[in-house]
Each structure stands twice: as structure tokens, then as C-alpha cells.
Design an enzyme around this catalytic site. Structure first.
Site, PDB file in Angstrom:
ATOM      1  N   LYS A 142     -11.280  18.921 -27.981  1.00  0.00           N
ATOM      2  CA  LYS A 142     -12.388  17.993 -28.005  1.00  0.00           C
ATOM      3  C   LYS A 142     -12.310  17.151 -29.266  1.00  0.00           C
ATOM      4  O   LYS A 142     -11.582  17.555 -30.175  1.00  0.00           O
ATOM      5  CB  LYS A 142     -13.718  18.748 -27.897  1.00  0.00           C
ATOM      6  CG  LYS A 142     -14.100  19.550 -29.131  1.00  0.00           C
ATOM      7  CD  LYS A 142     -15.509  20.030 -29.044  1.00  0.00           C
ATOM      8  CE  LYS A 142     -16.476  18.936 -29.418  1.00  0.00           C
ATOM      9  NZ  LYS A 142     -17.255  19.235 -30.633  1.00  0.00           N
ATOM     10  N   ARG A 186       4.812  15.257 -37.776  1.00  0.00           N
ATOM     11  CA  ARG A 186       4.999  13.817 -37.975  1.00  0.00           C
ATOM     12  C   ARG A 186       6.107  13.546 -39.002  1.00  0.00           C
ATOM     13  O   ARG A 186       6.645  12.461 -39.076  1.00  0.00           O
ATOM     14  CB  ARG A 186       3.692  13.173 -38.432  1.00  0.00           C
ATOM     15  CG  ARG A 186       2.603  13.244 -37.364  1.00  0.00           C
ATOM     16  CD  ARG A 186       1.372  12.457 -37.768  1.00  0.00           C
ATOM     17  NE  ARG A 186       1.591  11.026 -37.732  1.00  0.00           N
ATOM     18  CZ  ARG A 186       1.525  10.280 -36.636  1.00  0.00           C
ATOM     19  NH1 ARG A 186       1.241  10.837 -35.480  1.00  0.00           N
ATOM     20  NH2 ARG A 186       1.740   8.990 -36.676  1.00  0.00           N
ATOM     21  N   GLU A 227     -27.711  25.250 -36.404  1.00  0.00           N
ATOM     22  CA  GLU A 227     -26.659  25.570 -37.380  1.00  0.00           C
ATOM     23  C   GLU A 227     -27.227  25.427 -38.788  1.00  0.00           C
ATOM     24  O   GLU A 227     -28.079  24.568 -39.040  1.00  0.00           O
ATOM     25  CB  GLU A 227     -25.486  24.604 -37.235  1.00  0.00           C
ATOM     26  CG  GLU A 227     -24.799  24.667 -35.890  1.00  0.00           C
ATOM     27  CD  GLU A 227     -23.539  23.815 -35.883  1.00  0.00           C
ATOM     28  OE1 GLU A 227     -22.468  24.377 -36.109  1.00  0.00           O
ATOM     29  OE2 GLU A 227     -23.636  22.598 -35.667  1.00  0.00           O
ATOM     30  N   ASP A 242     -21.501  15.198 -30.566  1.00  0.00           N
ATOM     31  CA  ASP A 242     -20.753  16.362 -31.056  1.00  0.00           C
ATOM     32  C   ASP A 242     -21.059  17.624 -30.248  1.00  0.00           C
ATOM     33  O   ASP A 242     -20.186  18.466 -30.063  1.00  0.00           O
ATOM     34  CB  ASP A 242     -21.120  16.579 -32.540  1.00  0.00           C
ATOM     35  CG  ASP A 242     -20.210  17.572 -33.245  1.00  0.00           C
ATOM     36  OD1 ASP A 242     -19.012  17.610 -32.908  1.00  0.00           O
ATOM     37  OD2 ASP A 242     -20.690  18.303 -34.140  1.00  0.00           O
ATOM     38  N   ASP A 287     -13.368  23.499 -24.248  1.00  0.00           N
ATOM     39  CA  ASP A 287     -14.695  23.569 -24.857  1.00  0.00           C
ATOM     40  C   ASP A 287     -14.820  25.000 -25.352  1.00  0.00           C
ATOM     41  O   ASP A 287     -14.948  25.928 -24.548  1.00  0.00           O
ATOM     42  CB  ASP A 287     -15.795  23.276 -23.831  1.00  0.00           C
ATOM     43  CG  ASP A 287     -17.177  23.297 -24.484  1.00  0.00           C
ATOM     44  OD1 ASP A 287     -17.381  24.110 -25.405  1.00  0.00           O
ATOM     45  OD2 ASP A 287     -18.035  22.506 -24.080  1.00  0.00           O
ATOM     46  N   HIS A 288     -14.752  25.186 -26.663  1.00  0.00           N
ATOM     47  CA  HIS A 288     -14.613  26.566 -27.160  1.00  0.00           C
ATOM     48  C   HIS A 288     -15.846  27.427 -26.850  1.00  0.00           C
ATOM     49  O   HIS A 288     -15.774  28.639 -26.914  1.00  0.00           O
ATOM     50  CB  HIS A 288     -14.274  26.591 -28.654  1.00  0.00           C
ATOM     51  CG  HIS A 288     -15.432  26.316 -29.565  1.00  0.00           C
ATOM     52  ND1 HIS A 288     -15.922  25.063 -29.795  1.00  0.00           N
ATOM     53  CD2 HIS A 288     -16.212  27.150 -30.290  1.00  0.00           C
ATOM     54  CE1 HIS A 288     -16.941  25.131 -30.628  1.00  0.00           C
ATOM     55  NE2 HIS A 288     -17.143  26.386 -30.955  1.00  0.00           N
ATOM     56  N   HIS A 312     -20.979  21.430 -25.421  1.00  0.00           N
ATOM     57  CA  HIS A 312     -21.472  22.805 -25.556  1.00  0.00           C
ATOM     58  C   HIS A 312     -22.837  23.029 -24.882  1.00  0.00           C
ATOM     59  O   HIS A 312     -23.022  23.983 -24.138  1.00  0.00           O
ATOM     60  CB  HIS A 312     -21.575  23.198 -27.028  1.00  0.00           C
ATOM     61  CG  HIS A 312     -20.325  22.909 -27.814  1.00  0.00           C
ATOM     62  ND1 HIS A 312     -19.071  23.007 -27.262  1.00  0.00           N
ATOM     63  CD2 HIS A 312     -20.126  22.528 -29.094  1.00  0.00           C
ATOM     64  CE1 HIS A 312     -18.157  22.699 -28.188  1.00  0.00           C
ATOM     65  NE2 HIS A 312     -18.784  22.399 -29.303  1.00  0.00           N
ATOM     66  N   LYS A 358     -27.956  20.334 -37.486  1.00  0.00           N
ATOM     67  CA  LYS A 358     -27.272  20.905 -38.649  1.00  0.00           C
ATOM     68  C   LYS A 358     -28.298  21.093 -39.761  1.00  0.00           C
ATOM     69  O   LYS A 358     -29.399  20.531 -39.711  1.00  0.00           O
ATOM     70  CB  LYS A 358     -26.185  19.938 -39.128  1.00  0.00           C
ATOM     71  CG  LYS A 358     -25.105  19.710 -38.082  1.00  0.00           C
ATOM     72  CD  LYS A 358     -23.728  19.866 -38.671  1.00  0.00           C
ATOM     73  CE  LYS A 358     -22.639  19.649 -37.656  1.00  0.00           C
ATOM     74  NZ  LYS A 358     -22.214  20.830 -36.942  1.00  0.00           N
ATOM     75  N   LYS A 386     -16.611  31.997 -25.562  1.00  0.00           N
ATOM     76  CA  LYS A 386     -17.526  32.999 -26.140  1.00  0.00           C
ATOM     77  C   LYS A 386     -17.928  33.992 -25.057  1.00  0.00           C
ATOM     78  O   LYS A 386     -18.342  33.598 -23.968  1.00  0.00           O
ATOM     79  CB  LYS A 386     -18.777  32.307 -26.707  1.00  0.00           C
ATOM     80  CG  LYS A 386     -18.506  31.402 -27.902  1.00  0.00           C
ATOM     81  CD  LYS A 386     -19.799  30.798 -28.428  1.00  0.00           C
ATOM     82  CE  LYS A 386     -19.542  29.678 -29.432  1.00  0.00           C
ATOM     83  NZ  LYS A 386     -19.090  30.095 -30.740  1.00  0.00           N
TER      84      LYS A 386
END
Ligand code: BG6
Length: 506
Positions: A163, A55, A231, A250, A192-193, A255, A355, A197
């Protein structure tokens, strides 16, 4: 060990990797180490260039140093200087901002020069590692100056979109419309990570490369499924983002829905991006659509309060930085889904994620129907353990089958035992970011591990009834749980009323 290999064929072809959001966290933490790992394993093209889109004006040297520092801090394996030097020898930066359309002409000029110098053949991978508000405007400007234009037989132009893809069904549909107005579906790689995996990829292999499981993978034999993503991290400094997002948005449409679709999908006709993604989208589209009352009855949402995790005190969610003191954003959700198709009718899928929980653990547990107990009616048998197939996605990757065995001795007594497969006992995998496969697949044009428009929208459709019902309910029905615990009591009740219980996460 003999390994059957679906060969993807060595280094990717020549290309230019153009990253928007080049000085952001994602670039440093994940993209740089992933590119390094690809370089170290010989999968990056020989003719390659990294272009950082900024930027504000940044010297090439300054950008290169940023990447070098990122690698130093976040590399997942020991760095070989020669590999790093080669990778960073092809780095340059340029200023472009979507609200300044003329700056995209500068980007086009810059790319033309780099492409000639590096001989990348005009193939371009645009990685949008920006906040989501940038996705549509950047893509639009790229198209305006012709940078994403593809001609038959000509170079490829692909866009990876990070995402979050939308914040609800309507915004995801709108974003798909905007992207698809300037790109074709096969140019769009929605990230989508979780799909990067290894253990997530292995779900399909477990189901479809073994004759053992598929015949019992249905409502005749499976009693229910639990998908848990626990998590220990709390909201930390992400309050501003998280308080507008929450655990449902989220984690679930992306996921958890990815995990669910891999468990629930029909066998695809081919191991190809389109077959696989069609079956996954079909599975998600079969999720029961709840009325607002049903959505409330089949869900639990909660926020963490004070507690302790790994010996450290955690302050309540509502006191975290940038979180509204009267926030109703859930940090934990538990949901009961039904899937209305022949395979799954009557088999509940319970999903939970949160979380600040007791332990970091992602697992899928498939609970099979109990054996008829009548044969043991007149024995002193105290009870039978359940047959459960547990897929440990992270952190201790493996697969375990729990079943009953006879305790040695004159009387008939049973004990739960397990057959356990641990990845680390069989395979040596170098630590990775999970992004390597995804970046490489995009370079070679394999979209299997990326989301297609219909899949993304099916995920949002599944969670939309909860978003609506919770927005209407406000504070009412929002539970709390102690940080460091296994979650709210209400989540246990969700299963208890069906005569079931969650597996412990600790
Ligand atoms: C991200 C979420 O997509 O996934 C984060 O935004 C979450 O809130 C993360 O922590 C979990 O990913 P992983 O790979 O650590 O399970």
C-alpha cells in the site's frame, strides 16, 4: 484443547522471493523478521532463494549483512543461528530500474541462474516494497521481459503490491488497469496488513463458525456499530508522506474498510478467496454515496495541536518536520456511514481514526438495541447499561460482551457486567509481524487475505465524497484536538446529535 484446523499443508512449494525496494525500511522491519519466523516454523520451502533488486550495485555479502542486521534489530522471537544461517545462505542481489528497461534483462538472467542453482522450479514471488510510483512501471518491465508470464500447468508468477494502492478512486482504478493489462487478477496480491492480524481474521470465524451471532447480526437487533483505530504515534518523521496523505487516505479505504466489510458482509458460500472477497466487496459497494453537503454533515476532520503523550511533549502537527505550516491535512477523521442493503438499512456505522491520541486501541463495538424498559417502570432502577459486543483487535486482543446483571440485595438494581474472552488465556501465539501469514498465503496461492480489484475500488468509492468535499472546503470545518486527548469535540457532537456517544479509548 481440540482445535479444528483448515490445513494449509506444511511448507510452501519451491520458489524464488524477489524483493524490489530491498534496501528499504519495510524489508528490514517486516519482511526479514517475517521470513525468519516462517523459516523457524518450517513453512518456508526447502528450495528457496531471496533476490534483492537494487537501484545501485551491491555485493551479495553487503545485502546479506543488511538482512542479518535487520533481523538482529527487528526479530520478534529469539533468533536461532542455524535457522538464520540457512535462510541467509540463499541471498543474492541484482541491479534493476524500471527507467532502464535493459536492466530487467539482467534481472531475468540472474533469476535464471539462481533458479537453476536453487532448484526453485521457476515459481516466482515478486514483492514490490517500493514507493507506489514504482508499482506500475516495475510490473510493466517484468512483463516485458517475460518474467511474469504463466503457462497452463507451468510455474506460478505472483506479485505482491504494497500500500498505498492509489491516492483516490481514479488513481486506484488507473493502477488496477495498468496492473491488469500485464497480469491476471489471480497473479496480483494487494497487501493490507490488517488482514494479517489474527483478530481481524477472527471476525469471520466469530460470525460464521458460531450459530449464536448470525441470527441477531442485522438491523432488527443491532442499533449501531463503532469502528475505532486510535494511535498514540504522531507523524514523527513521516511528514513528507503524511502531509500528502492524511488520516482518511492512510487508514480508511484500506484498514477501516476491511474491518467494516468483515462486520457487514453476507455469509460467503464457501471459505474461499473468491467467495469471501466477493461478499466483502458487495458490502463496501452498498455504502451510501453522499452528496458533498451530506459528506460534510457526516464527517469530522481535525489536526492535533500541542499536548502530552506518555509524559512526552508533542509539538503541533503543523510544526512537524516536512509538514506545511498551513496544511489542511487531517490527522484525525470521524465518519458516519450508512449501508444501503436489507441487513443494514438504518444502522449507522461510525468510523474514527487518528494519530497522537490518548491510547493505542483498535476495536469494533457492536451496540445492540436496548430491551424495552417498561417492565422496570415502577422500580427505582437508575438506568440500564447497553448490550455491546466489543471486538478488541489490538493491543489487548479479545472479545467482550457487556450486559446487565442484578446487583445482589433486596432492591432491584442493575449493574453493567462483562463476559470477556482474552486470546492470551486460551492460545499461546509467538509474537509475529503479521506479514508471515500473508507471505505464506501468497506462496501457496491463497488470496483470501489480499484485496481484489473490486474491493479496493469499493473502498475508495466510499471515501471519495469526503475527499472531494474537504478539498472544496479547504480550511473551513477543520477542527483541532489536543495531542494525547480522545480526539476533537466535533467528533463527539457527530454522535451526540444522534443521541449516542463514542466508547472511551482510554
Ligand atoms: C499503516 C499506516 O498502513 O498502518 C500508518 O500507513 C499506521 O500510518 C499503520 O500507523 C497502523 O498499523 P498498525 O498495525 O500499527 O495498526
Amino acid at each position: 484443547m481440540n482445535a479444528y484446523k483448515i490445513n494449509k499443508g506444511g511448507p510452501a512449494g519451491p520458489c524464488c522471493f524477489v524483493v524490489f525496494g530491498a534496501n528499504g525500511d519495510l524489508t528490514k522491519r517486516l519482511l526479514v523478521p517475517a521470513l525468519y519466523n516462517l523459516a523457524a516454523t518450517g513453512l518456508l520451502p526447502e528450495n528457496f532463494a531471496i533476490v534483492g533488486v537494487m537501484r545501485r550495485p551491491t555485493e551479495d555479502g553487503e545485502f546479506r549483512q543488511m538482512l542479518v542486521d535487520g533481523l538482529k534489530q527487528f526479530a520478534t522471537r529469539p533468533v536461532e543461528q542455524a535457522v538464520a544461517d540457512k535462510l541467509f545462505s540463499c541471498v543474492s542481489s541484482v541491479v534493476a530500474q524500471p527507467d532502464k528497461p535493459e536492466s530487467f534483462r539482467d534481472l531475468a538472467d540472474h533469476l535464471a541462474k539462481i533458479e537453476e542453482a536453487r532448484n526453485t522450479g521457476g515459481n516466482r514471488l515478486f514483492y514490490l516494497a517500493t514507493p507506489p510510483t514504482g508499482f506500475a512501471p516495475i510490473t510493466h518491465q517484468l512483463a516485458e521481459v517475460g518474467l511474469t508470464q504463466e503457462e497452463p500447468g507451468g510455474p506460478w508468477r505472483r506479485v505482491i503490491v504494497e500500500k498505498p494502492f492509489g491516492t483516490d478512486l481514479a488513481s486506484a482504478q488507473a493502477l488496477n488497469r495498468q496492473l491488469l493489462s500485464v497480469l491476471s487478477e489471480d497473479q496480483i496480491y494487494r497487501m493490507d496488513h490488517y488482514l494479517g492480524k489474527e483478530t481481524v481474521q477472527n471476525i469471520m470465524i466469530l460470525r460464521f463458525a458460531n450459530g449464536l451471532f448470525e441470527p441477531i447480526w442485522n438491523r432488527d437487533h443491532i442499533e449501531h456499530v463503532q469502528i475505532s483505530v486510535a494511535e498514540t504515534v504522531n507523524v514523527e518523521r513521516r511528514g513528507a508522506f503524511y502531509d500528502n496523505t492524511g488520516a482518511l487516505r492512510d487508514m480508511v479505504p484500506n484498514h477501516l474498510c476491511q474491518l467494516l466489510s468483515l462486520i457487514a458482509m453476507e455469509p460467503p458460500a464457501k471459505y474461499s478467496a473468491n467467495s469471501v472477497r466477493s461478499e466483502k466487496a458487495e458490502a463496501l459497494a452498498a455504502i451510501t454515496h453522499y452528496t458533498p453537503e451530506e459528506a460534510i454533515a457526516n464527517s469530522v476532520r481535525a489536526q492535533y495541536g500541542a499536548g502530552t503523550i506518555k509524559g512526552e511533549g508533542v509539538i503541533p502537527y503543523r510544526e512537524a518536520q516536512d509538514v506545511k505550516p498551513d496544511s489542511t491535512t487531517p490527522t484525525y477523521v470521524a465518519l458516519k456511514f450508512g449501508i444501503d442493503n436489507w441487513r443494514w438499512a438504518g444502522v449507522p456505522f461510525y468510523l474514527r481514526t487518528g494519530k497522537a491520541l490518548a491510547k493505542r486501541k483498535t476495536e469494533v463495538a457492536i451496540k445492540f438495541k436496548d430491551a424495552p424498559i417498561s417492565m422496570f417502570r415502577d422500580t427505582a432502577l437508575s438506568g440500564m447499561a447497553q448490550n455491546v459486543l466489543v471486538l478488541d483487535i489490538q493491543p489487548d486482543e479479545g472479545i467482550t460482551l457487556h450486559f446487565n446483571a442484578k446487583v445482589p440485595g433486596p432492591s432491584v438494581d442493575l449493574a453493567p457486567v462483562g463476559m470477556a474472552f482474552k486470546y492470551k488465556d486460551y492460545f499461546e501465539a509467538a509474537a509475529s509481524t503479521g506479514y508471515e501469514t500473508l507471505i505464506y498465503d501468497c506462496m501457496i496461492g491463497d488470496a483470501m487475505l489480499f484485496q481484489r480489484a473490486d474491493g479496493v475500488e469499493a473502498g475508495w468509492s466510499a471515501v471519495q465524497p469526503f475527499l472531494d468535499a474537504w478539498a472544496a472546503a479547504g480550511q473551513a470545518g477543520l477542527a483541532t484536538y489536543e495531542a494525547g486527548s480522545e480526539g476533537p469535540a466535533a467528533a463527539d457532537e457527530l454522535l451526540e446529535r444522534d443521541g449516542r456517544a463514542w466508547r472511551s479509548i482510554s
